[in-house]
Design a protein around this motif. Structure first.
Motif, short mmCIF file in Angstrom:
data_model
loop_
_atom_site.label_atom_id
_atom_site.label_comp_id
_atom_site.label_asym_id
_atom_site.label_seq_id
_atom_site.Cartn_x
_atom_site.Cartn_y
_atom_site.Cartn_z
N GLY A 5 30.02 29.24 24.23
CA GLY A 5 30.28 28.83 25.49
C GLY A 5 29.72 29.76 26.84
N LEU A 6 28.89 30.53 26.43
CA LEU A 6 28.30 31.53 27.58
C LEU A 6 26.79 31.36 27.95
CD1 LEU A 6 29.98 34.62 25.90
CD2 LEU A 6 31.07 33.28 27.98
N PRO A 7 26.71 31.76 29.10
CA PRO A 7 24.80 31.66 29.27
C PRO A 7 24.12 32.48 28.39
CG PRO A 7 26.56 31.75 31.27
CD PRO A 7 27.52 32.20 30.08
N ALA A 8 22.93 32.36 28.20
CA ALA A 8 22.19 33.04 27.24
C ALA A 8 21.98 34.41 27.76
CB ALA A 8 20.83 32.43 27.30
N ARG A 9 22.16 34.74 29.08
CA ARG A 9 22.00 36.06 29.48
C ARG A 9 23.07 37.19 29.13
NH1 ARG A 9 23.39 32.76 33.74
NH2 ARG A 9 25.22 33.43 34.88
N ILE A 10 24.04 36.63 28.69
CA ILE A 10 25.26 37.48 28.77
C ILE A 10 25.13 38.45 27.33
CG2 ILE A 10 27.89 37.42 28.01
CD1 ILE A 10 27.17 36.83 30.95
N GLN A 11 25.58 39.56 27.75
CA GLN A 11 25.34 40.78 26.51
C GLN A 11 26.76 41.49 26.25
OE1 GLN A 11 22.03 43.27 27.67
NE2 GLN A 11 20.86 41.80 28.44
N ALA A 12 27.33 41.28 27.23
CA ALA A 12 28.79 41.78 26.82
C ALA A 12 29.98 41.11 27.44
CB ALA A 12 28.85 43.16 27.64
N CYS A 13 31.18 41.12 26.73
CA CYS A 13 32.49 40.45 26.99
C CYS A 13 33.39 41.38 27.61
CB CYS A 13 32.87 39.36 25.93
SG CYS A 13 31.66 38.16 25.52
N LEU A 14 33.92 41.27 28.65
CA LEU A 14 34.96 42.05 29.10
C LEU A 14 36.11 41.47 29.21
CD1 LEU A 14 32.83 43.60 31.96
CD2 LEU A 14 32.85 44.48 29.71
N PHE A 15 37.36 41.71 28.45
CA PHE A 15 38.53 41.10 28.22
C PHE A 15 39.69 41.73 29.01
CE2 PHE A 15 35.90 39.90 24.86
CZ PHE A 15 35.87 38.44 24.71
N ASP A 16 40.59 41.12 29.76
CA ASP A 16 41.71 41.48 30.14
C ASP A 16 42.80 41.54 29.12
OD1 ASP A 16 44.08 42.27 31.77
OD2 ASP A 16 44.53 40.06 32.02
N MET A 17 43.85 42.05 29.04
CA MET A 17 44.59 42.08 27.73
C MET A 17 45.91 41.19 27.80
SD MET A 17 46.78 45.44 25.86
CE MET A 17 47.66 45.54 27.15
N ASP A 18 46.56 41.42 28.70
CA ASP A 18 47.90 40.66 29.01
C ASP A 18 47.66 39.39 29.38
OD1 ASP A 18 49.60 42.79 28.33
OD2 ASP A 18 49.47 43.54 30.62
N VAL A 137 38.03 46.05 26.61
CA VAL A 137 39.21 45.70 27.12
C VAL A 137 39.56 46.12 28.26
CG1 VAL A 137 40.56 47.39 25.80
CG2 VAL A 137 41.72 45.54 26.69
N VAL A 138 39.84 45.57 29.21
CA VAL A 138 39.96 46.15 30.77
C VAL A 138 41.51 45.69 31.10
CG1 VAL A 138 39.08 46.22 32.99
CG2 VAL A 138 37.58 45.93 31.09
N SER A 139 42.28 46.66 31.33
CA SER A 139 43.68 46.24 31.61
C SER A 139 44.30 47.22 32.51
CB SER A 139 44.49 46.30 30.38
OG SER A 139 45.80 46.31 30.74
N SER A 140 45.16 46.83 33.45
CA SER A 140 45.93 47.77 34.31
C SER A 140 46.86 48.42 33.64
CB SER A 140 46.28 46.96 35.43
OG SER A 140 47.21 45.97 35.32
N LYS A 174 42.49 46.25 39.93
CA LYS A 174 42.07 44.80 40.32
C LYS A 174 42.96 44.57 41.66
CE LYS A 174 42.16 43.83 35.56
NZ LYS A 174 42.66 43.09 34.33
N PRO A 175 42.66 43.69 42.69
CA PRO A 175 41.53 42.81 42.59
C PRO A 175 39.88 43.54 42.66
CG PRO A 175 42.46 42.64 44.65
CD PRO A 175 43.51 43.63 43.73
N HIS A 176 40.15 45.01 42.89
CA HIS A 176 38.72 45.68 43.11
C HIS A 176 37.95 45.50 41.62
CE1 HIS A 176 39.99 47.01 46.91
NE2 HIS A 176 41.09 47.27 46.50
N PRO A 177 36.67 45.43 41.70
CA PRO A 177 36.08 45.41 40.26
C PRO A 177 35.68 46.71 39.54
CG PRO A 177 34.15 45.49 42.15
CD PRO A 177 35.77 45.33 42.79
N ASP A 178 36.29 47.63 40.11
CA ASP A 178 35.95 48.83 39.74
C ASP A 178 36.06 49.00 38.09
OD1 ASP A 178 36.22 48.94 42.46
OD2 ASP A 178 36.25 51.22 42.39
N THR A 179 37.13 48.77 37.63
CA THR A 179 37.54 48.96 36.09
C THR A 179 36.72 48.28 35.43
OG1 THR A 179 39.28 47.30 36.45
CG2 THR A 179 39.84 49.69 36.48
N PHE A 180 36.34 46.95 35.63
CA PHE A 180 35.26 46.11 35.12
C PHE A 180 33.92 46.51 35.22
CE2 PHE A 180 38.50 42.54 35.66
CZ PHE A 180 38.84 42.32 34.14
N ALA A 206 38.41 40.14 41.09
CA ALA A 206 37.62 41.21 40.69
C ALA A 206 36.06 40.72 40.04
CB ALA A 206 38.35 42.09 39.60
N GLY A 207 36.10 39.74 39.23
CA GLY A 207 35.08 39.30 38.59
C GLY A 207 34.08 38.70 39.63
#
Length: 252
Positions: A5-18, A137-140, A174-180, A206-207
């Motif tokens: 379910g992702l665009p063809a250009r996507i090479q990485a998935c960044l997941f929040d945890m909670d 995984v990107v979590s605060s 977050k809401p800053h994008p720095d960690t992602f 952030a996204g």
């Protein structure tokens, strides 16, 4: 990439945890409510207006670093507290003290109730990795690694950027994008070729501000419109509903 379910250009998935990987958002909300209600009752007495586990949690604290969540909620009540120190206890009326009280309550709730993962998310992560997609995984949360280990999911992620790492590197939460952005950089993938998976409004912000290639909003609490307004490209109630994997792996 249609099966994900992702665009063809996507090479990485960044997941929040909670709320995305683990079913801990409700535990966080309960810990925040207890910590804030204890503080508000001490300050105003029995007639205080309690912390709302839905509106206040989603609007002011969800997805943010702990101290930022404390400041944000207190500002909504026109309350200013001294910053304090990281060693402050929950009895000390400081930003750090309130944050530490919340974390102590969270850890106690996790010890007594345990932690569960969303099986559909773990299936999705495994499917992405099988297709050559890098994962992070990107979590605060400062408890991120321990929680991932408790659900046997740590090895599903090439990179972890959590609250401890963000503090070490001076990354804005977050809401800053720095960690992602840091996670994408560690994976060696541009933001425009990375997808963000979040359930928090701060994560959507952030996204969007980080100009990521795709932002997936997980609507766990009935806030689909708000997730879209904050930058989600698509909103689904569960990752079993994204792409063709629902047909392959079933719904949980």
């Amino acid at each position: 990439m249609e099966e994900l379910g992702l665009p063809a250009r996507i090479q990485a998935c960044l997941f929040d945890m909670d709320g995305v990987i683990t079913k801990t958002a409700v535990v966080h909300a309960a810990a925040w409510k207890q910590a804030f209600d204890e503080f508000l009752e001490r300050r105003y007495g029995a007639g205080f207006t309690p912390f709302d586990s839905e509106h206040d949690y989603n609007e002011y604290v969800d997805g943010k670093p702990r101290a930022d969540g404390v400041r944000s909620f207190l500002e909504s009540r026109d309350i200013r507290l001294p910053e304090g120190s990281p060693e402050d206890t929950g009895e000390q009326e400081t930003v750090q003290g309130l944050g530490n009280r919340k974390n102590a309550l969270l850890l106690e709730k996790i010890r007594t109730t345990g932690v569960e993962a969303y099986p559909s998310t773990l299936r999705y992560v495994r499917a992405a990795r099988q297709r050559g997609i890098r994962t992070a995984v990107v979590s605060s949360s400062v408890n991120c690694r321990a929680i991932l280990q408790s659900v046997q999911a740590e090895d599903l992620f090439d990179v972890r950027v959590d609250g401890l790492i963000a503090a070490e590197r001076g990354l804005a939460g977050k809401p800053h994008p720095d960690t992602f952005l840091a996670a994408a950089d560690e994976l060696g993938v541009k933001a425009s070729a990375s997808a963000v998976f979040e359930d928090a409004l701060a994560g959507m912000d952030a996204g969007r501000s980080g100009h990521f290639g795709y932002v997936v909003g997980l609507d766990r609490v009935g806030q689909a419109d708000a997730l879209r307004a904050h930058g989600a490209d698509i909103v689904v109630p569960d990752l079993a509903d994204l792409g063709d994997l629902a047909d392959q792996g079933g719904r949980t």
